[in-house]
Design a protein around this motif. Structure first.
Motif: not given
Length: 328
Positions: A264-268, A320-323
């Motif tokens: 997962t990536v958490t953007e600002p 947010e998921p990133l596959l």
């Protein structure tokens, strides 16, 4: 930099850094990002056991476990014609800050090969939110987009010499076979009508060892944006648009792909809650097209009441998921 097949152990948290945490949490686990100002988004720690399990499970050749037939399954949504809907407001409603954009580019760099240049495809490139930045970071990129209006808007944006935009879909891309090192699909997979054909087309256009960066939501691994719960059955309606993760993985592994990573990536933060409300009013998310007029009215009324209590509060962040899949 970590290679595309490994996730680097995060350093100690630093203000404003990328959060990439690997591992799977089952739906309903209650995990969500705490509300916090964008200046305190932290680098995450690794959930090593869960990540190892999912990657190992799908690294083996699973094609022998099926009869070789692929089936289109998963979420159903009302098709959106971006030439008549949303194109005028899309760039404004879905704009990324420079800091948010850099977080994503850094996350993509973690799962791509280190060599440069890389030839890329931005599949479902829309108004070109990512295309120029991808070209600047990795090498020449072709944006593939079916909407005439969206491509026209993309071409009015500041251009990079390594970018071109072509008419096409995920199922039918006007590029040669074995011509790209990676493809990005950023929140476009759920729009694909024939996912089986799209998976086969991605297999055609990528070179062996090529990567698919699939920033998609999944019905069982779904982000929970803070505003979604204000709409009637908001989480249920939004999750219904997407396939479960295992269906997506099995569709690709059955035709010669393997899982390289899932995280997962958490953007600002995108600004204040008041800022986010104004962007949501533009209704440039697929979710809004699925709601009835009554549910839209109820949801926005609830959301406006909630935001009115503290409109200047930072808009909460979420993972947010990133596959990432690799073509064998």
């Amino acid at each position: 930099m970590a290679t595309g097949l490994k996730w680097r152990l995060a350093a100690a948290p630093t203000a404003g850094s990328t959060r990439i945490e690997t591992g799977l949490r089952p739906a309903g686990s209650g995990h969500r990002e705490a509300s916090r100002p964008c200046s305190s988004v932290h680098t995450g720690t690794l959930c090593g056991e869960a990540t190892t399990n999912i990657v190992t499970m799908y690294r083996s050749d699973t094609s022998g476990g099926t009869d070789g037939r692929l089936v289109n399954t998963g979420g159903a949504m009302r098709s959106i014609d971006y030439d008549t809907e949303q194109h005028q407001d899309y760039a404004r409603g879905r704009a990324l800050t420079q800091q948010q954009l850099q977080v994503w580019i850094s996350a993509f760099a973690e799962v791509l090969p280190e060599r440069r240049p890389l030839v890329g495809l931005d599949v479902g490139s829309g108004t070109g939110r990512f295309t120029p930045a991808l070209a600047g970071a990795f090498g020449p990129v072709t944006g593939v987009e079916p909407s005439v209006r969206m491509r026209e808007i993309a071409q009015t944006q500041p251009q990079h010499p390594g970018v071109r935009y072509l008419a096409g879909t995920a199922e039918d891309m006007p590029v040669p076979s074995d011509s790209a090192d990676y493809a990005l699909m950023f929140l476009s997979w759920h729009h694909v009508q024939d996912k089986v054909r799209a998976a086969q087309e991605l297999t055609r256009v990528l070179r062996p060892g090529g990567r698919l960066l699939l920033r998609a939501n999944f019905s069982d691994h779904h982000p929970r944006p803070w505003w979604l719960g204000h709409f009637p059955r908001g989480y249920e309606v939004d999750a219904s648009l997407f396939q479960p993760l295992h269906e997506v993985i099995e569709m690709f592994t059955s035709i010669g792909w393997r899982v390289a990573s899932f995280g997962t990536v958490t953007e600002p933060s995108s600004g204040t809650c008041g800022d986010m409300l104004e962007r949501l009013r533009l209704r440039t998310l697929s979710f809004f097209a699925q709601l009835s007029p009554d549910d839209l009215e109820v949801g926005f009324r609830r959301l406006e009441q909630a935001v009115a209590a503290d409109p200047d509060a930072p808009s909460p962040v979420f993972a947010e998921p990133l596959l990432t899949l690799e073509l064998r």
